[in-house]
Design a protein around this motif. Structure first.
Motif, PDB file in Angstrom:
ATOM      1  N   PHE A 294       0.876  -1.033  -0.136  1.00 46.17           N
ATOM      2  CA  PHE A 294       0.059   0.084   0.082  1.00 46.17           C
ATOM      3  C   PHE A 294       0.685   1.329   0.189  1.00 46.17           C
ATOM      4  O   PHE A 294       1.668   1.657   0.942  1.00 46.17           O
ATOM      5  CB  PHE A 294      -0.977   0.055   0.985  1.00 46.17           C
ATOM      6  CG  PHE A 294      -1.977   0.919   0.953  1.00 46.17           C
ATOM      7  CD1 PHE A 294      -3.322   0.590   0.614  1.00 46.17           C
ATOM      8  CD2 PHE A 294      -1.727   2.209   1.584  1.00 46.17           C
ATOM      9  CE1 PHE A 294      -4.333   1.495   0.589  1.00 46.17           C
ATOM     10  CE2 PHE A 294      -2.724   3.260   1.697  1.00 46.17           C
ATOM     11  CZ  PHE A 294      -4.099   2.911   1.088  1.00 46.17           C
ATOM     12  N   TYR A 295       1.137   1.766  -1.167  1.00 45.99           N
ATOM     13  CA  TYR A 295       1.798   3.106  -1.444  1.00 45.99           C
ATOM     14  C   TYR A 295       1.090   4.297  -1.505  1.00 45.99           C
ATOM     15  O   TYR A 295       0.258   4.235  -2.278  1.00 45.99           O
ATOM     16  CB  TYR A 295       2.836   2.919  -2.372  1.00 45.99           C
ATOM     17  CG  TYR A 295       3.870   1.619  -2.348  1.00 45.99           C
ATOM     18  CD1 TYR A 295       4.264   1.066  -1.117  1.00 45.99           C
ATOM     19  CD2 TYR A 295       4.193   0.793  -3.491  1.00 45.99           C
ATOM     20  CE1 TYR A 295       4.887  -0.093  -0.971  1.00 45.99           C
ATOM     21  CE2 TYR A 295       5.017  -0.129  -3.557  1.00 45.99           C
ATOM     22  CZ  TYR A 295       5.374  -0.703  -2.164  1.00 45.99           C
ATOM     23  OH  TYR A 295       6.212  -1.900  -1.909  1.00 45.99           O
ATOM     24  N   TYR A 296       1.219   5.255  -0.758  1.00 46.65           N
ATOM     25  CA  TYR A 296       0.588   6.435  -0.728  1.00 46.65           C
ATOM     26  C   TYR A 296       1.407   7.921  -0.527  1.00 46.65           C
ATOM     27  O   TYR A 296       2.555   7.794  -0.506  1.00 46.65           O
ATOM     28  CB  TYR A 296      -0.448   6.409   0.501  1.00 46.65           C
ATOM     29  CG  TYR A 296       0.044   6.488   1.896  1.00 46.65           C
ATOM     30  CD1 TYR A 296       0.259   7.698   2.844  1.00 46.65           C
ATOM     31  CD2 TYR A 296       0.812   5.280   2.489  1.00 46.65           C
ATOM     32  CE1 TYR A 296       0.702   7.450   3.808  1.00 46.65           C
ATOM     33  CE2 TYR A 296       1.285   5.270   3.640  1.00 46.65           C
ATOM     34  CZ  TYR A 296       1.193   6.328   4.364  1.00 46.65           C
ATOM     35  OH  TYR A 296       2.081   6.266   5.843  1.00 46.65           O
ATOM     36  N   VAL A 297       0.597   8.879  -1.186  1.00 46.56           N
ATOM     37  CA  VAL A 297       1.161  10.374  -1.380  1.00 46.56           C
ATOM     38  C   VAL A 297       0.977  10.994  -0.342  1.00 46.56           C
ATOM     39  O   VAL A 297      -0.259  11.467   0.231  1.00 46.56           O
ATOM     40  CB  VAL A 297       0.593  10.608  -2.825  1.00 46.56           C
ATOM     41  CG1 VAL A 297       1.255  12.170  -2.927  1.00 46.56           C
ATOM     42  CG2 VAL A 297       0.835   9.661  -3.912  1.00 46.56           C
ATOM     43  N   GLN A 298       1.796  11.807   0.137  1.00 45.09           N
ATOM     44  CA  GLN A 298       1.740  12.884   1.175  1.00 45.09           C
ATOM     45  C   GLN A 298       0.965  13.932   0.531  1.00 45.09           C
ATOM     46  O   GLN A 298       1.159  14.334  -0.441  1.00 45.09           O
ATOM     47  CB  GLN A 298       3.044  13.468   1.602  1.00 45.09           C
ATOM     48  CG  GLN A 298       3.126  14.793   2.413  1.00 45.09           C
ATOM     49  CD  GLN A 298       4.542  15.529   2.107  1.00 45.09           C
ATOM     50  OE1 GLN A 298       4.972  15.759   1.128  1.00 45.09           O
ATOM     51  NE2 GLN A 298       5.038  15.759   3.344  1.00 45.09           N
ATOM     52  N   ILE A 299      -0.178  14.235   1.015  1.00 44.92           N
ATOM     53  CA  ILE A 299      -0.969  15.507   0.416  1.00 44.92           C
ATOM     54  C   ILE A 299      -0.093  16.820  -0.055  1.00 44.92           C
ATOM     55  O   ILE A 299       0.886  17.037   0.854  1.00 44.92           O
ATOM     56  CB  ILE A 299      -2.097  15.937   1.267  1.00 44.92           C
ATOM     57  CG1 ILE A 299      -1.885  16.520   2.444  1.00 44.92           C
ATOM     58  CG2 ILE A 299      -3.256  14.582   1.419  1.00 44.92           C
ATOM     59  CD1 ILE A 299      -3.190  17.153   3.221  1.00 44.92           C
ATOM     60  N   ALA A 300      -0.230  17.359  -1.075  1.00 45.14           N
ATOM     61  CA  ALA A 300       0.401  18.350  -1.407  1.00 45.14           C
ATOM     62  C   ALA A 300       0.367  19.777  -0.755  1.00 45.14           C
ATOM     63  O   ALA A 300      -0.491  20.087  -0.206  1.00 45.14           O
ATOM     64  CB  ALA A 300       0.254  18.712  -2.988  1.00 45.14           C
ATOM     65  N   PRO A 301       1.503  20.522  -0.500  1.00 48.33           N
ATOM     66  CA  PRO A 301       1.366  21.786   0.092  1.00 48.33           C
ATOM     67  C   PRO A 301       0.284  22.623  -0.379  1.00 48.33           C
ATOM     68  O   PRO A 301       0.214  22.831  -1.778  1.00 48.33           O
ATOM     69  CB  PRO A 301       2.916  22.264  -0.037  1.00 48.33           C
ATOM     70  CG  PRO A 301       3.747  21.071  -0.156  1.00 48.33           C
ATOM     71  CD  PRO A 301       3.012  20.223  -1.110  1.00 48.33           C
ATOM     72  N   TYR A 302      -0.124  23.162   0.318  1.00 42.63           N
ATOM     73  CA  TYR A 302      -1.415  24.290   0.152  1.00 42.63           C
ATOM     74  C   TYR A 302      -1.669  25.250   1.238  1.00 42.63           C
ATOM     75  O   TYR A 302      -1.367  24.815   2.301  1.00 42.63           O
ATOM     76  CB  TYR A 302      -2.595  23.254  -0.104  1.00 42.63           C
ATOM     77  CG  TYR A 302      -3.921  23.953  -0.420  1.00 42.63           C
ATOM     78  CD1 TYR A 302      -3.986  24.805  -1.819  1.00 42.63           C
ATOM     79  CD2 TYR A 302      -4.950  24.292   0.541  1.00 42.63           C
ATOM     80  CE1 TYR A 302      -5.207  25.518  -2.047  1.00 42.63           C
ATOM     81  CE2 TYR A 302      -6.149  24.850   0.331  1.00 42.63           C
ATOM     82  CZ  TYR A 302      -6.131  25.545  -0.824  1.00 42.63           C
ATOM     83  OH  TYR A 302      -7.241  26.452  -1.421  1.00 42.63           O
ATOM     84  N   TYR A 303      -2.104  26.330   0.779  1.00 44.06           N
ATOM     85  CA  TYR A 303      -2.256  27.486   1.829  1.00 44.06           C
ATOM     86  C   TYR A 303      -3.753  27.042   2.552  1.00 44.06           C
ATOM     87  O   TYR A 303      -4.471  27.874   2.211  1.00 44.06           O
ATOM     88  CB  TYR A 303      -2.378  28.655   1.245  1.00 44.06           C
ATOM     89  CG  TYR A 303      -1.187  29.548   0.669  1.00 44.06           C
ATOM     90  CD1 TYR A 303       0.029  29.137   1.521  1.00 44.06           C
ATOM     91  CD2 TYR A 303      -1.023  30.051  -0.678  1.00 44.06           C
ATOM     92  CE1 TYR A 303       1.297  29.751   1.130  1.00 44.06           C
ATOM     93  CE2 TYR A 303       0.417  30.264  -1.161  1.00 44.06           C
ATOM     94  CZ  TYR A 303       1.275  30.253  -0.036  1.00 44.06           C
ATOM     95  OH  TYR A 303       2.609  30.956  -0.476  1.00 44.06           O
ATOM     96  N   TYR A 304      -3.660  26.247   3.523  1.00 39.58           N
ATOM     97  CA  TYR A 304      -4.861  25.786   4.208  1.00 39.58           C
ATOM     98  C   TYR A 304      -5.084  27.186   4.951  1.00 39.58           C
ATOM     99  O   TYR A 304      -6.182  27.331   5.540  1.00 39.58           O
ATOM    100  CB  TYR A 304      -4.617  24.610   5.257  1.00 39.58           C
ATOM    101  CG  TYR A 304      -4.674  23.474   4.103  1.00 39.58           C
ATOM    102  CD1 TYR A 304      -6.123  22.554   4.008  1.00 39.58           C
ATOM    103  CD2 TYR A 304      -3.717  22.807   3.774  1.00 39.58           C
ATOM    104  CE1 TYR A 304      -6.218  21.644   3.495  1.00 39.58           C
ATOM    105  CE2 TYR A 304      -3.939  21.588   2.958  1.00 39.58           C
ATOM    106  CZ  TYR A 304      -5.129  21.101   2.567  1.00 39.58           C
ATOM    107  OH  TYR A 304      -5.136  19.923   1.806  1.00 39.58           O
ATOM    108  N   SER A 305      -4.047  27.695   5.893  1.00 42.74           N
ATOM    109  CA  SER A 305      -4.327  28.796   6.677  1.00 42.74           C
ATOM    110  C   SER A 305      -5.043  30.152   5.947  1.00 42.74           C
ATOM    111  O   SER A 305      -5.330  30.874   6.715  1.00 42.74           O
ATOM    112  CB  SER A 305      -2.799  29.268   7.160  1.00 42.74           C
ATOM    113  OG  SER A 305      -1.982  29.877   6.113  1.00 42.74           O
TER     114      SER A 305
END
Length: 483
Positions: A294-305
């Motif tokens: 099970f290989y998964y991806v770190q969610i991409a950097p995004y301006y959640y703030s």
């Protein structure tokens, strides 16, 4: 809840005397069968009917049960580029599936960043000097790379046995870019046919990809408040029933997962880690193989703030990354980093899906196939030893060595003082470890790295993979039980 497919079949078989022999949508022309595994072939026929399946010299039989369901397994097959045919017979009904290959098969799933279609690449305008595959759909001509797009409302069996396609236009235009570039890299290295299945829905949380029972097996969820349990029951199963269950037990090599933005917006932390555990364990159980990668991806950097009316800070996403990384304690999992692949953190759907796919392929080639000497992922925090006013940080997945990717001093390292306030720190690579020190902090308590949503740090391994963000006082990791 019964699968809508089963309801369809009951009505279909009851009303028609001309279609006793029916196959699931995933079994069709142009498909790739998993090499080296017992390959499931299944479907529906009249109750008590003998079903015969012939493929590559194998002659197998099954008897449809009282509900008309039948299933058999082909003996393990060797990889082959030869287009072959599967012959299936039940009474007077016959089906011939053509252009069948044998190789490697993977299932990719998640939300919009996994669903991101290949056709969008043609609209991109590469920066000067950038080598972006904007013409990939038009130029792709690899007939031994096959794709299957799971369309939620089109998984009913039909007489066309369609769904699988060669990875060429026009079908390729609608397919997952991450899935395609993963498969392309895998095939180039393994020299065998590759089939990849994409089942992804934009905006989906993790819960709809498994039934409620998958999560409620965990004590963590049974010990939470009633509102949380109620939300799990309300949100679960929607896409699993139509898009995943309809694929089982099609033989696979492993899973690829790119999802989390939806749950990050909900500010989930340890709860998400346990949901990942539930998903992984449930899928593996249903495919009857608790070792499936099970290989998964770190969610991409995004301006959640910068999201309106939301109580996020620049540290909200790193806290979610921490929850994602905690799932690495589950066996046979890998998480790839995306912190260096972002052009604009204001874009929730970054365009660089080719490097994401290739990094997932590197994980598979290293960890599953054992044919690549590259590390399966970027440097992952292993330990921190305090020495005077400094910390000595060690990592797993260092490859042939740690490095500064741009040749500059290491960036985005911070040290906390006695009150828990963080201060910018200097960091240097020494003896293949990172030494961190903050001037003026006499009694440093912890270290964190790349701990903000837009951090683009320069600590990599020599193979070109970025280190994953971390903090040494990670309490969440200790709270998670992977067993």
């Amino acid at each position: 809840m019964k699968l809508f497919l089963s309801i369809f079949l009951i009505l279909f078989l009851a009303q028609s005397s001309h279609a006793e022999l029916v196959l699931p949508k995933i079994l069709g022309h142009n498909m790739v069968l998993q090499q080296g595994a017992s390959v499931a072939i299944w479907g529906w026929a009249d109750a008590g009917q003998e079903v015969i399946v012939e493929f590559k010299g194998q002659h197998k039989k099954a008897i449809a049960d009282t509900k008309g369901a039948w299933k058999l397994y082909l003996n393990p097959l060797k990889a082959s580029f030869d287009n072959a045919s599967i012959y299936i017979k039940a009474g007077k009904e016959q089906i011939l599936l053509n252009h069948i290959l044998v190789g490697e098969v993977w299932l990719c799933s998640g939300q919009s960043n996994m669903e991101f279609a290949m056709r969008k690449l043609a609209k991109l305008k590469p920066p000067a000097g950038a080598n972006w595959p904007v013409n990939e759909v038009a130029e792709a001509n690899n007939k031994s790379l096959r794709i299957f797009l799971v369309e939620r409302k089109k998984m009913n069996p039909d007489s066309t046995h369609s769904g699988w396609n060669e990875a060429t236009a026009p079908a390729l235009g609608s397919f997952s870019a991450v899935g395609y570039f993963f498969a392309k890299e895998l095939q180039q290295k393994l020299k065998v046919p590759v089939g990849v299945i994409s089942a992804a829905i934009p905006g989906s949380g993790i819960e709809p990809w498994m039934p409620a029972e998958a999560m409620l097996k965990e004590n963590f969820f049974n010990n939470t408040n009633g509102d949380s349990t109620h939300r799990i029951k309300d949100a679960s199963g929607k896409f699993y029933t139509t898009m995943i269950e309809s694929l089982i037990p099609f033989s696979l090599k492993g899973f690829l997962w790119y999802q989390g933005e939806n749950n990050c917006f909900l500010q989930e932390r340890l709860e998400y880690t346990y949901k990942m555990k539930s998903l992984i364990n449930y899928w593996r159980t249903k495919w009857e193989n608790n070792k499936l990668p099970f290989y998964y991806v770190q969610i991409a950097p995004y301006y959640y703030s910068k999201a309106k009316d939301r109580p996020y800070t620049v540290y909200s996403e790193p806290e979610f990354w921490e929850a994602q990384a905690a799932a690495l304690a589950i066996s046979n999992t890998v998480m790839i980093a995306t912190t260096d692949l972002i052009e604009d953190p204001a874009d929730l759907h970054p365009v660089n899906k080719w490097d994401v796919g290739e990094r997932l392929a590197t994980s598979a080639l290293s960890n599953t196939y054992k044919v690549d000497s590259q590390p399966a992922m970027g440097p992952l925090f292993k330990s921190a030893v305090k020495k005077g006013q400094s910390f000595i940080i060690d990592f797993d997945y260092k490859g042939t060595g740690l490095k500064s990717n741009d040749g500059a001093a290491l960036s985005y390292f911070e040290v906390a003082d006695e009150k828990g306030n963080y201060h910018a720190a200097t960091a240097m690579i020494k003896n293949n470890k990172v030494w961190v020190n903050a001037a003026g902090i006499k009694n440093p308590h912890s270290v964190r790295f790349a701990w903000r949503e837009d951090a683009k740090a320069n600590l990599f391994n020599a193979e070109g993979l970025p280190a994953l963000p971390f903090r040494t006082n990670n309490k969440l990791k200790d709270q998670f039980n992977p067993r």
